[in-house]
Design an enzyme around this catalytic site. Structure first.
Site, mmCIF file in Angstrom:
data_model
loop_
_atom_site.group_PDB
_atom_site.id
_atom_site.type_symbol
_atom_site.label_atom_id
_atom_site.label_comp_id
_atom_site.label_asym_id
_atom_site.label_seq_id
_atom_site.Cartn_x
_atom_site.Cartn_y
_atom_site.Cartn_z
ATOM 1 N N HIS A 97 57.006 -32.818 4.142
ATOM 2 C CA HIS A 97 56.711 -31.524 4.780
ATOM 3 C C HIS A 97 55.224 -31.353 5.067
ATOM 4 C CE1 HIS A 97 60.820 -30.519 4.041
ATOM 5 N NE2 HIS A 97 60.664 -30.703 2.736
ATOM 6 N N HIS A 100 59.891 -26.022 1.960
ATOM 7 C CA HIS A 100 59.590 -26.812 3.161
ATOM 8 C C HIS A 100 58.346 -26.334 3.911
ATOM 9 C CE1 HIS A 100 64.011 -28.358 3.672
ATOM 10 N NE2 HIS A 100 63.603 -28.365 2.409
ATOM 11 N N CYS A 135 58.761 -3.883 6.817
ATOM 12 C CA CYS A 135 58.829 -2.818 7.821
ATOM 13 C C CYS A 135 60.309 -2.579 8.108
ATOM 14 C CB CYS A 135 58.013 -3.152 9.079
ATOM 15 S SG CYS A 135 58.560 -4.568 10.042
ATOM 16 N N THR A 173 62.312 -3.835 10.479
ATOM 17 C CA THR A 173 63.017 -5.096 10.757
ATOM 18 C C THR A 173 62.349 -6.308 10.096
ATOM 19 O OG1 THR A 173 61.630 -5.440 12.694
ATOM 20 C CG2 THR A 173 63.739 -4.282 13.036
ATOM 21 N N ASP A 209 55.072 -0.533 6.229
ATOM 22 C CA ASP A 209 54.890 0.666 7.048
ATOM 23 C C ASP A 209 55.898 1.707 6.546
ATOM 24 O OD1 ASP A 209 57.341 -0.010 8.167
ATOM 25 O OD2 ASP A 209 56.617 -0.189 10.224
#
Ligand code: RB5
Length: 146
Positions: A133, A98, A65, A67, A8
């Site tokens: 995993h 993992h 973005c 954050t 963004d």
């Protein structure tokens, strides 16, 4: 490996940095915007890119973005997506080994371009370990299927 990338308005600079890294690594990628001089809504970028990864059209996706949080929340709503929000190199390696994460989200208001580049480099070049995993990922998949 074919990568889809988007951001963004809060992630334009890191997106540019990661594209230059992918050029350097010789990776094939497509940029899905934004072409944003103004504010845009991150789900409008996260969801289509996540769908392209989930459908197999692209192998992996990278979202940026402010954050990284909004992008990762949105991407993880798409069935089959394991989007890891990562701001350190240790986690970048671990989430590939993992979690077999097929998408990476980062926040440009959280880390600088140098660290973002290194995180993306490690994430793009680390293989999934499988083994123990696999059973854990299968449990997530089974939940998703219901
Ligand atoms: C945009 O202001 C900001 O909310 C967005 O880039 C992101 O950080 C959302 O999680």
């Amino acid at each position: 490996m074919k990568i889809a990338i988007a951001s963004d308005h809060g992630g334009v600079n890191i997106r540019k940095e990661i594209k230059s890294l992918m050029d350097e690594l010789g990776l094939e990628y497509e940029d899905f915007g934004c072409e944003c001089g103004t504010s845009v809504d991150y789900p409008d970028y996260a969801l289509p890119v996540a769908e392209k990864v989930a459908s197999g059209e692209f192998d992996r996706g990278i979202l940026v973005c402010g954050t990284g949080i909004g992008m990762s929340i949105a991407a993880n709503k798409v069935k089959g997506i394991r989007c890891a929000l990562v701001h350190d190199v240790f986690s970048a390696k671990a989430t590939r080994e993992h979690n077999n994460s097929n998408m990476l989200a980062m926040g440009e208001r959280v880390i600088g371009p140098g660290l973002a580049r290194e995180i993306a480099r490690v994430w793009l070049t680390t293989d999934y370990e499988g083994g123990r995993h696999e059973n854990r990922l299968n449990k997530i998949k089974a939940y998703e299927e219901n």
